[in-house]
Design a protein around this motif. Structure first.
Motif, PDB file in Angstrom:
ATOM      1  N   PRO A 205       0.814  -1.223   0.000  1.00 48.82           N
ATOM      2  CA  PRO A 205       0.000   0.000   0.000  1.00 48.82           C
ATOM      3  C   PRO A 205       0.849   1.275   0.000  1.00 48.82           C
ATOM      4  CG  PRO A 205      -0.916  -1.578   1.542  1.00 48.82           C
ATOM      5  CD  PRO A 205       0.401  -2.139   1.065  1.00 48.82           C
ATOM      6  N   SER A 206       2.051   1.214   0.573  1.00 47.52           N
ATOM      7  CA  SER A 206       2.896   2.418   0.645  1.00 47.52           C
ATOM      8  C   SER A 206       3.338   2.895  -0.739  1.00 47.52           C
ATOM      9  CB  SER A 206       4.112   2.161   1.534  1.00 47.52           C
ATOM     10  OG  SER A 206       4.937   1.182   0.954  1.00 47.52           O
ATOM     11  N   MET A 207       3.206   2.048  -1.771  1.00 46.94           N
ATOM     12  CA  MET A 207       3.547   2.461  -3.131  1.00 46.94           C
ATOM     13  C   MET A 207       2.677   3.625  -3.589  1.00 46.94           C
ATOM     14  SD  MET A 207       3.744  -1.158  -5.015  1.00 46.94           S
ATOM     15  CE  MET A 207       5.313  -1.857  -5.432  1.00 46.94           C
ATOM     16  N   LEU A 208       1.501   3.744  -2.999  1.00 47.68           N
ATOM     17  CA  LEU A 208       0.552   4.769  -3.420  1.00 47.68           C
ATOM     18  C   LEU A 208       0.526   5.964  -2.479  1.00 47.68           C
ATOM     19  CD1 LEU A 208      -2.383   2.406  -4.464  1.00 47.68           C
ATOM     20  CD2 LEU A 208      -0.627   3.397  -5.913  1.00 47.68           C
ATOM     21  N   ASN A 209       1.531   6.078  -1.593  1.00 52.68           N
ATOM     22  CA  ASN A 209       1.558   7.182  -0.622  1.00 52.68           C
ATOM     23  C   ASN A 209       1.555   8.555  -1.282  1.00 52.68           C
ATOM     24  OD1 ASN A 209       1.418   5.544   1.579  1.00 52.68           O
ATOM     25  ND2 ASN A 209       3.574   5.732   2.139  1.00 52.68           N
ATOM     26  N   GLY A 210       2.158   8.688  -2.444  1.00 55.02           N
ATOM     27  CA  GLY A 210       2.246   9.987  -3.093  1.00 55.02           C
ATOM     28  C   GLY A 210       1.030  10.356  -3.931  1.00 55.02           C
ATOM     29  N   VAL A 211       0.046   9.460  -4.023  1.00 56.35           N
ATOM     30  CA  VAL A 211      -1.120   9.701  -4.882  1.00 56.35           C
ATOM     31  C   VAL A 211      -2.095  10.664  -4.202  1.00 56.35           C
ATOM     32  CG1 VAL A 211      -3.097   8.621  -6.025  1.00 56.35           C
ATOM     33  CG2 VAL A 211      -0.889   7.451  -5.984  1.00 56.35           C
ATOM     34  N   LYS A 212      -2.487  11.695  -4.953  1.00 54.25           N
ATOM     35  CA  LYS A 212      -3.476  12.671  -4.480  1.00 54.25           C
ATOM     36  C   LYS A 212      -4.717  12.553  -5.347  1.00 54.25           C
ATOM     37  CE  LYS A 212      -0.614  15.190  -1.743  1.00 54.25           C
ATOM     38  NZ  LYS A 212      -0.241  14.419  -0.622  1.00 54.25           N
ATOM     39  N   VAL A 213      -5.879  12.722  -4.718  1.00 55.09           N
ATOM     40  CA  VAL A 213      -7.163  12.590  -5.410  1.00 55.09           C
ATOM     41  C   VAL A 213      -7.941  13.886  -5.250  1.00 55.09           C
ATOM     42  CG1 VAL A 213      -9.343  11.310  -5.415  1.00 55.09           C
ATOM     43  CG2 VAL A 213      -7.212  10.106  -4.980  1.00 55.09           C
ATOM     44  N   GLU A 214      -8.585  14.320  -6.321  1.00 53.66           N
ATOM     45  CA  GLU A 214      -9.459  15.499  -6.266  1.00 53.66           C
ATOM     46  C   GLU A 214     -10.704  15.114  -5.468  1.00 53.66           C
ATOM     47  OE1 GLU A 214     -10.522  19.430  -7.279  1.00 53.66           O
ATOM     48  OE2 GLU A 214      -8.711  18.444  -7.987  1.00 53.66           O
ATOM     49  N   TYR A 215     -10.889  15.748  -4.317  1.00 47.11           N
ATOM     50  CA  TYR A 215     -12.009  15.408  -3.429  1.00 47.11           C
ATOM     51  C   TYR A 215     -12.646  16.700  -2.949  1.00 47.11           C
ATOM     52  CZ  TYR A 215     -14.474  13.083   0.439  1.00 47.11           C
ATOM     53  OH  TYR A 215     -15.434  12.608   1.298  1.00 47.11           O
ATOM     54  N   TYR A 216     -13.834  16.982  -3.440  1.00 48.13           N
ATOM     55  CA  TYR A 216     -14.547  18.225  -3.129  1.00 48.13           C
ATOM     56  C   TYR A 216     -13.669  19.449  -3.351  1.00 48.13           C
ATOM     57  CZ  TYR A 216     -18.232  15.303  -1.204  1.00 48.13           C
ATOM     58  OH  TYR A 216     -19.235  14.382  -1.048  1.00 48.13           O
TER      59      TYR A 216
END
Length: 184
Positions: A37-48
């Motif tokens: 799961p730590s592979m995706l630590n840098g992922v940001k998602v547009e949320y509101y």
């Protein structure tokens, strides 16, 4: 030992600890073949309207050594999660099944392993440079103090010994990471 001298040496040690901590966090971002799961630590998602870390909008788990699943708390986030993963440029191709996002982590090629090992080596070198800069800063601060030459020489020796021990730690961490990357 003079309190000011001790403070400078302790401050240098703390900065060197920070360099090691930073190196360890950078090494976590270098994947070694297994899905985590730590592979995706840098992922940001547009949320509101705000960029939010993926872990704050979804559960991220591993099914097996090559599969990561992302279960969003709100189903309408699935396209945003896929977009965030693509934007992060991690080399993953996310798929969704309407309920969650699934990422198949490809097995690393020999060429990619060597590339990752080279990247890990560069991070280790950056940590060494940071540690040497901390030594330089400490020595500079020591020279500003109004102390005897003997005390200054002893303090500089202490700082050098500290530097050498942290450089050895960086080398040891790199050897472990390189072995992890190169192991098939």
């Amino acid at each position: 030992m003079n309190e000011e001298v001790q403070f400078i040496v302790d401050s240098a040690k703390e900065n060197m600890d920070n360099a090691i901590a930073h190196l360890e966090s950078e090494f976590l971002n270098i994947r070694a073949g297994k899905a985590t799961p730590s592979m995706l630590n840098g992922v940001k998602v547009e949320y509101y309207g705000a960029l939010t870390p993926l872990t704050q909008v979804a559960n991220v788990n591993t099914l097996d050594a090559h599969t990561i699943t992302i279960q969003p708390w709100e189903k309408q986030l699935i396209p945003e999660i896929e977009k965030g993963i693509m934007t992060a440029n991690l080399g993953f191709n996310p798929m969704n099944n309407g309920e969650s996002v699934i990422i198949n982590v490809p097995i690393l090629t020999e060429e990619r392993r060597k590339e990752l090992a080279k990247h890990a080596k560069a991070e280790a070198e950056n940590a060494k440079v940071s540690i040497r800069n901390d030594r330089k800063e400490a020595n500079h601060e020591l020279k500003k103090l109004d102390i005897s030459e003997d005390l200054l020489a002893n303090a500089e020796i202490d700082v050098q010994e500290l530097t050498d021990s942290y450089i050895k730690k960086v080398d040891a961490l790199y050897v472990i990471k390189e072995k992890e990357i190169m192991t098939v």
